[in-house]
Motif scaffolding. Structure first.
Motif, PDB file in Angstrom:
ATOM      1  N   GLU A   1      36.201  46.173  36.031  1.00  0.00           N
ATOM      2  CA  GLU A   1      35.701  45.535  37.252  1.00  0.00           C
ATOM      3  C   GLU A   1      35.917  44.027  37.220  1.00  0.00           C
ATOM      4  O   GLU A   1      36.285  43.428  38.233  1.00  0.00           O
ATOM      5  CB  GLU A   1      34.219  45.846  37.426  1.00  0.00           C
ATOM      6  N   ILE A   2      35.692  43.414  36.071  1.00  0.00           N
ATOM      7  CA  ILE A   2      35.889  41.961  35.931  1.00  0.00           C
ATOM      8  C   ILE A   2      37.352  41.614  36.164  1.00  0.00           C
ATOM      9  O   ILE A   2      37.669  40.655  36.881  1.00  0.00           O
ATOM     10  CB  ILE A   2      35.415  41.475  34.553  1.00  0.00           C
ATOM     11  N   ARG A   3      38.261  42.385  35.560  1.00  0.00           N
ATOM     12  CA  ARG A   3      39.694  42.128  35.764  1.00  0.00           C
ATOM     13  C   ARG A   3      40.076  42.283  37.230  1.00  0.00           C
ATOM     14  O   ARG A   3      40.878  41.521  37.760  1.00  0.00           O
ATOM     15  CB  ARG A   3      40.530  43.064  34.883  1.00  0.00           C
ATOM     16  N   GLN A   4      39.476  43.249  37.913  1.00  0.00           N
ATOM     17  CA  GLN A   4      39.776  43.473  39.324  1.00  0.00           C
ATOM     18  C   GLN A   4      39.324  42.280  40.167  1.00  0.00           C
ATOM     19  O   GLN A   4      40.090  41.771  40.987  1.00  0.00           O
ATOM     20  CB  GLN A   4      39.104  44.746  39.822  1.00  0.00           C
ATOM     21  N   VAL A   5      38.100  41.826  39.975  1.00  0.00           N
ATOM     22  CA  VAL A   5      37.580  40.680  40.741  1.00  0.00           C
ATOM     23  C   VAL A   5      38.414  39.437  40.450  1.00  0.00           C
ATOM     24  O   VAL A   5      38.779  38.685  41.364  1.00  0.00           O
ATOM     25  CB  VAL A   5      36.089  40.428  40.411  1.00  0.00           C
TER      26      VAL A   5
ATOM     27  N   GLY B   1      41.523  39.341  39.407  1.00  0.00           N
ATOM     28  CA  GLY B   1      42.852  39.523  39.986  1.00  0.00           C
ATOM     29  C   GLY B   1      42.869  39.334  41.485  1.00  0.00           C
ATOM     30  O   GLY B   1      43.809  38.751  42.038  1.00  0.00           O
ATOM     31  N   GLU B   2      41.842  39.826  42.158  1.00  0.00           N
ATOM     32  CA  GLU B   2      41.768  39.686  43.618  1.00  0.00           C
ATOM     33  C   GLU B   2      41.647  38.227  44.037  1.00  0.00           C
ATOM     34  O   GLU B   2      42.010  37.864  45.160  1.00  0.00           O
ATOM     35  CB  GLU B   2      40.596  40.491  44.162  1.00  0.00           C
ATOM     36  N   SER B   3      41.135  37.395  43.146  1.00  0.00           N
ATOM     37  CA  SER B   3      41.006  35.969  43.468  1.00  0.00           C
ATOM     38  C   SER B   3      42.276  35.205  43.134  1.00  0.00           C
ATOM     39  O   SER B   3      42.323  33.987  43.281  1.00  0.00           O
ATOM     40  CB  SER B   3      39.834  35.364  42.701  1.00  0.00           C
ATOM     41  N   GLY B   4      43.296  35.918  42.685  1.00  0.00           N
ATOM     42  CA  GLY B   4      44.525  35.244  42.277  1.00  0.00           C
ATOM     43  C   GLY B   4      44.341  34.500  40.966  1.00  0.00           C
ATOM     44  O   GLY B   4      45.079  33.574  40.663  1.00  0.00           O
ATOM     45  N   GLY B   5      43.348  34.889  40.208  1.00  0.00           N
ATOM     46  CA  GLY B   5      43.077  34.242  38.924  1.00  0.00           C
ATOM     47  C   GLY B   5      42.308  32.942  39.069  1.00  0.00           C
ATOM     48  O   GLY B   5      42.177  32.187  38.116  1.00  0.00           O
TER      49      GLY B   5
ATOM     50  N   ALA C   1      29.280  36.598  40.804  1.00  0.00           N
ATOM     51  CA  ALA C   1      28.822  36.814  42.184  1.00  0.00           C
ATOM     52  C   ALA C   1      29.618  37.942  42.834  1.00  0.00           C
ATOM     53  O   ALA C   1      29.039  38.783  43.535  1.00  0.00           O
ATOM     54  CB  ALA C   1      28.975  35.527  42.991  1.00  0.00           C
ATOM     55  N   GLY C   2      30.899  38.002  42.578  1.00  0.00           N
ATOM     56  CA  GLY C   2      31.735  39.062  43.135  1.00  0.00           C
ATOM     57  C   GLY C   2      31.333  40.435  42.591  1.00  0.00           C
ATOM     58  O   GLY C   2      31.395  41.428  43.306  1.00  0.00           O
ATOM     59  N   LEU C   3      30.935  40.498  41.345  1.00  0.00           N
ATOM     60  CA  LEU C   3      30.516  41.760  40.752  1.00  0.00           C
ATOM     61  C   LEU C   3      29.167  42.227  41.315  1.00  0.00           C
ATOM     62  O   LEU C   3      28.921  43.416  41.398  1.00  0.00           O
ATOM     63  CB  LEU C   3      30.406  41.628  39.230  1.00  0.00           C
TER      64      LEU C   3
END
Length: 61
Positions: A38-42, A44-48, A57-59
């Protein structure tokens, strides 16, 4: 075993303690896979761009 510990400069008792804890570490690694994904997904979605506060906060969303 004694020679190996001498070469690596590790106490035999420390090695045996580490060996006994292998199962506990394996269970913990398995439990950590979901949150890590989940952390990698959030991230990655932010473009790093997200650091730990924004990723947290995203999690929580």
């Amino acid at each position: 075993m004694k020679r190996l510990c001498e070469v690596l400069d590790v106490n035999r008792s420390s090695y045996h303690k580490w060996l006994v804890g292998a199962e506990v570490r394996a269970v913990r690694q398995h439990q950590d896979r979901g949150p890590a994904r989940e952390i990698r997904q959030v991230h990655g979605e932010s473009g790093g761009a997200y650091g730990s506060p924004r990723a947290t906060a995203g999690l929580r969303e």
